[in-house]
Design an enzyme around this catalytic site. Sequence first.
Site, PDB file in Angstrom:
ATOM      1  N   MET A   1      -9.982   6.799   0.278  1.00 18.42           N
ATOM      2  CA  MET A   1     -10.722   7.155   1.504  1.00 18.42           C
ATOM      3  C   MET A   1     -11.450   8.467   1.284  1.00 18.42           C
ATOM      4  O   MET A   1     -10.883   9.400   0.707  1.00 18.42           O
ATOM      5  CB  MET A   1      -9.743   7.333   2.658  1.00 18.42           C
ATOM      6  CG  MET A   1      -8.906   6.105   2.924  1.00 18.42           C
ATOM      7  SD  MET A   1      -7.790   6.422   4.287  1.00 18.42           S
ATOM      8  CE  MET A   1      -7.063   4.794   4.456  1.00 18.42           C
TER       9      MET A   1
ATOM     10  N   HIS B   1      -8.700  -0.388  -3.087  1.00 17.97           N
ATOM     11  CA  HIS B   1      -9.491  -0.660  -1.874  1.00 17.97           C
ATOM     12  C   HIS B   1     -10.318   0.582  -1.568  1.00 17.97           C
ATOM     13  O   HIS B   1      -9.778   1.590  -1.109  1.00 17.97           O
ATOM     14  CB  HIS B   1      -8.523  -1.000  -0.730  1.00 17.97           C
ATOM     15  CG  HIS B   1      -9.190  -1.253   0.580  1.00 17.97           C
ATOM     16  ND1 HIS B   1      -8.479  -1.305   1.776  1.00 17.97           N
ATOM     17  CD2 HIS B   1     -10.488  -1.472   0.919  1.00 17.97           C
ATOM     18  CE1 HIS B   1      -9.322  -1.544   2.772  1.00 17.97           C
ATOM     19  NE2 HIS B   1     -10.539  -1.648   2.285  1.00 17.97           N
TER      20      HIS B   1
ATOM     21  N   HIS C   1      -1.425  -1.790  -3.942  1.00 17.35           N
ATOM     22  CA  HIS C   1      -2.687  -1.575  -3.220  1.00 17.35           C
ATOM     23  C   HIS C   1      -2.926  -0.074  -3.042  1.00 17.35           C
ATOM     24  O   HIS C   1      -2.102   0.638  -2.462  1.00 17.35           O
ATOM     25  CB  HIS C   1      -2.563  -2.269  -1.855  1.00 17.35           C
ATOM     26  CG  HIS C   1      -3.798  -2.264  -1.018  1.00 17.35           C
ATOM     27  ND1 HIS C   1      -4.799  -3.203  -1.144  1.00 17.35           N
ATOM     28  CD2 HIS C   1      -4.183  -1.449  -0.001  1.00 17.35           C
ATOM     29  CE1 HIS C   1      -5.743  -2.967  -0.238  1.00 17.35           C
ATOM     30  NE2 HIS C   1      -5.399  -1.905   0.464  1.00 17.35           N
TER      31      HIS C   1
ATOM     32  N   MET D   1     -10.190  -6.837   7.228  1.00 20.32           N
ATOM     33  CA  MET D   1      -9.416  -5.762   7.857  1.00 20.32           C
ATOM     34  C   MET D   1      -8.836  -6.270   9.172  1.00 20.32           C
ATOM     35  O   MET D   1      -9.560  -6.796  10.024  1.00 20.32           O
ATOM     36  CB  MET D   1     -10.303  -4.536   8.152  1.00 20.32           C
ATOM     37  CG  MET D   1     -10.775  -3.732   6.964  1.00 20.32           C
ATOM     38  SD  MET D   1      -9.520  -2.955   5.896  1.00 20.32           S
ATOM     39  CE  MET D   1      -8.345  -2.266   7.031  1.00 20.32           C
TER      40      MET D   1
ATOM     41  N   ASP E   1      -5.362   2.744  -1.480  1.00 20.03           N
ATOM     42  CA  ASP E   1      -6.396   2.973  -0.475  1.00 20.03           C
ATOM     43  C   ASP E   1      -7.137   4.273  -0.752  1.00 20.03           C
ATOM     44  O   ASP E   1      -6.593   5.359  -0.552  1.00 20.03           O
ATOM     45  CB  ASP E   1      -5.752   3.036   0.921  1.00 20.03           C
ATOM     46  CG  ASP E   1      -5.289   1.669   1.392  1.00 20.03           C
ATOM     47  OD1 ASP E   1      -6.122   0.747   1.424  1.00 20.03           O
ATOM     48  OD2 ASP E   1      -4.089   1.523   1.715  1.00 20.03           O
TER      49      ASP E   1
ATOM     50  N   ASP F   1      -5.439  -7.113   5.586  1.00 24.30           N
ATOM     51  CA  ASP F   1      -5.032  -5.719   5.384  1.00 24.30           C
ATOM     52  C   ASP F   1      -4.962  -4.984   6.717  1.00 24.30           C
ATOM     53  O   ASP F   1      -5.975  -4.788   7.390  1.00 24.30           O
ATOM     54  CB  ASP F   1      -6.033  -5.029   4.450  1.00 24.30           C
ATOM     55  CG  ASP F   1      -5.628  -3.600   4.108  1.00 24.30           C
ATOM     56  OD1 ASP F   1      -4.526  -3.170   4.490  1.00 24.30           O
ATOM     57  OD2 ASP F   1      -6.436  -2.917   3.431  1.00 24.30           O
TER      58      ASP F   1
ATOM     59  N   MET G   1     -12.564   2.674   0.542  1.00 24.17           N
ATOM     60  CA  MET G   1     -13.115   2.894   1.892  1.00 24.17           C
ATOM     61  C   MET G   1     -13.986   4.133   1.801  1.00 24.17           C
ATOM     62  O   MET G   1     -13.641   5.211   2.306  1.00 24.17           O
ATOM     63  CB  MET G   1     -11.970   3.048   2.905  1.00 24.17           C
ATOM     64  CG  MET G   1     -11.341   1.712   3.260  1.00 24.17           C
ATOM     65  SD  MET G   1      -9.734   1.894   4.023  1.00 24.17           S
ATOM     66  CE  MET G   1      -8.750   2.056   2.542  1.00 24.17           C
TER      67      MET G   1
ATOM     68  N   GLY H   1      -2.620   4.034   7.952  1.00 24.87           N
ATOM     69  CA  GLY H   1      -1.528   3.069   7.923  1.00 24.87           C
ATOM     70  C   GLY H   1      -0.799   3.101   9.262  1.00 24.87           C
ATOM     71  O   GLY H   1      -1.047   3.980  10.097  1.00 24.87           O
ATOM     72  N   GLY H   2       0.063   2.124   9.476  1.00 24.61           N
ATOM     73  CA  GLY H   2       0.932   2.159  10.649  1.00 24.61           C
ATOM     74  C   GLY H   2       0.305   1.720  11.961  1.00 24.61           C
ATOM     75  O   GLY H   2       0.883   1.932  13.025  1.00 24.61           O
TER      76      GLY H   2
ATOM     77  N   SER I   1       0.852  -1.194   0.000  1.00 21.73           N
ATOM     78  CA  SER I   1       0.000   0.000   0.000  1.00 21.73           C
ATOM     79  C   SER I   1       0.883   1.238   0.000  1.00 21.73           C
ATOM     80  O   SER I   1       1.835   1.337   0.776  1.00 21.73           O
ATOM     81  CB  SER I   1      -0.864   0.005   1.266  1.00 21.73           C
ATOM     82  OG  SER I   1      -1.362   1.311   1.496  1.00 21.73           O
TER      83      SER I   1
HETATM   84  C1  DX5 Z   1      -5.926   0.968   6.256  1.00 19.46           C
HETATM   85  C2  DX5 Z   1      -5.602   0.598   4.841  1.00 19.46           C
HETATM   86  C3  DX5 Z   1      -4.395  -0.266   4.730  1.00 19.46           C
HETATM   87  C4  DX5 Z   1      -3.139   0.363   5.250  1.00 19.46           C
HETATM   88  C5  DX5 Z   1      -2.068  -0.652   5.443  1.00 19.46           C
HETATM   89  O1  DX5 Z   1      -7.146   1.602   6.303  1.00 19.46           O
HETATM   90  O2  DX5 Z   1      -6.667  -0.107   4.246  1.00 19.46           O
HETATM   91  O3  DX5 Z   1      -4.231  -0.733   3.394  1.00 19.46           O
HETATM   92  O4  DX5 Z   1      -2.671   1.366   4.414  1.00 19.46           O
HETATM   93  O5  DX5 Z   1      -0.981  -0.032   6.042  1.00 19.46           O
HETATM   94  P1  DX5 Z   1      -0.123  -0.747   7.190  1.00 19.46           P
HETATM   95  O6  DX5 Z   1       0.526  -1.943   6.557  1.00 19.46           O
HETATM   96  O7  DX5 Z   1       0.843   0.290   7.602  1.00 19.46           O
HETATM   97  O8  DX5 Z   1      -1.081  -1.147   8.282  1.00 19.46           O
HETATM   98 ZN    ZN Z   2      -6.256  -1.137   2.259  1.00 18.37          ZN
END
Ligand code: DX5
Ligand code: ZN
Length: 220
Positions: free
Chosen positions: A34, A63, A30, A134, A32, A172, A65, A141-142, A6
């Site tokens: 949002m 993905h 990937h 999820m 994301d 994920d 969201m 992330g993180g 991602s």
């Molecule tokens: C979270 C995202 C993930 C995220 C993964 O809402 O869907 O794809 O970016 O990042 P890490 O690996 O840092 O959890």
């Molecule tokens: Zn994701």
Amino acid sequence: MQITPSILNADFANLAEEISRLNDSADWLHLDVMDGHFVPNLSFGPHMVSSINAITDMPLDVHLMIETPEKWALDYVKSGAKSVTFHIEACAEPIKLARELREAGVRVGISIKPATDFDVVKDMLIHFDTLLIMTVEPGFGGQSFMDAMLPKIAEARSYIDSYNLNTWIQADGGINLETISRAAMAGADVFVAGSVVYSSKDPEDTVRKLRKLAESANQK
Ligand code: DX5
Ligand code: ZN
């Protein structure tokens, strides 16, 4: 065993360079998306996905969201996505949208948040190519991997195998060199990895290490 990094935690001002650090090692990229409503964060939309598609050969795994994905999902196909995943919690007619996306020629994924049980989606899995589970609260992330999601992954794996479905199980959130083995052992076969890849000095090497760990955990 596939790894889909991602870019959420990459340096967006140098995205072309950040993405080129992954050439050849990753199976998918990937992305994301949002909307600041379904999750408390904003990222990017179809224009960014088109721009990324123009600079990489990696297939794009989008993905969503976002609320009402039925309004926007096909725009991501036009932008070059090869897989589009949306959330069951955000969509009133998931099977209808899955059909439209399949007709448009992409793989289709359904995603469930940590509080959503596998039972909610199991009867519709035949309409999907991927189940995204999820393993953190979506939005950022993180975050730390939620071990409490391992039984859900295992439940999905045993259901998918017992009905001979081809659905991939994507884990994920919080995947790293320590947690990936547990997710693979529980039955996931596609792994999103964001911060572990982008905080690494050698992202390609990290992707290869992640895949190896997933493969050896899967053989146990
Ligand atoms: C979270 C995202 C993930 C995220 C993964 O809402 O869907 O794809 O970016 O990042 P890490 O690996 O840092 O959890
Ligand atoms: Zn994701």
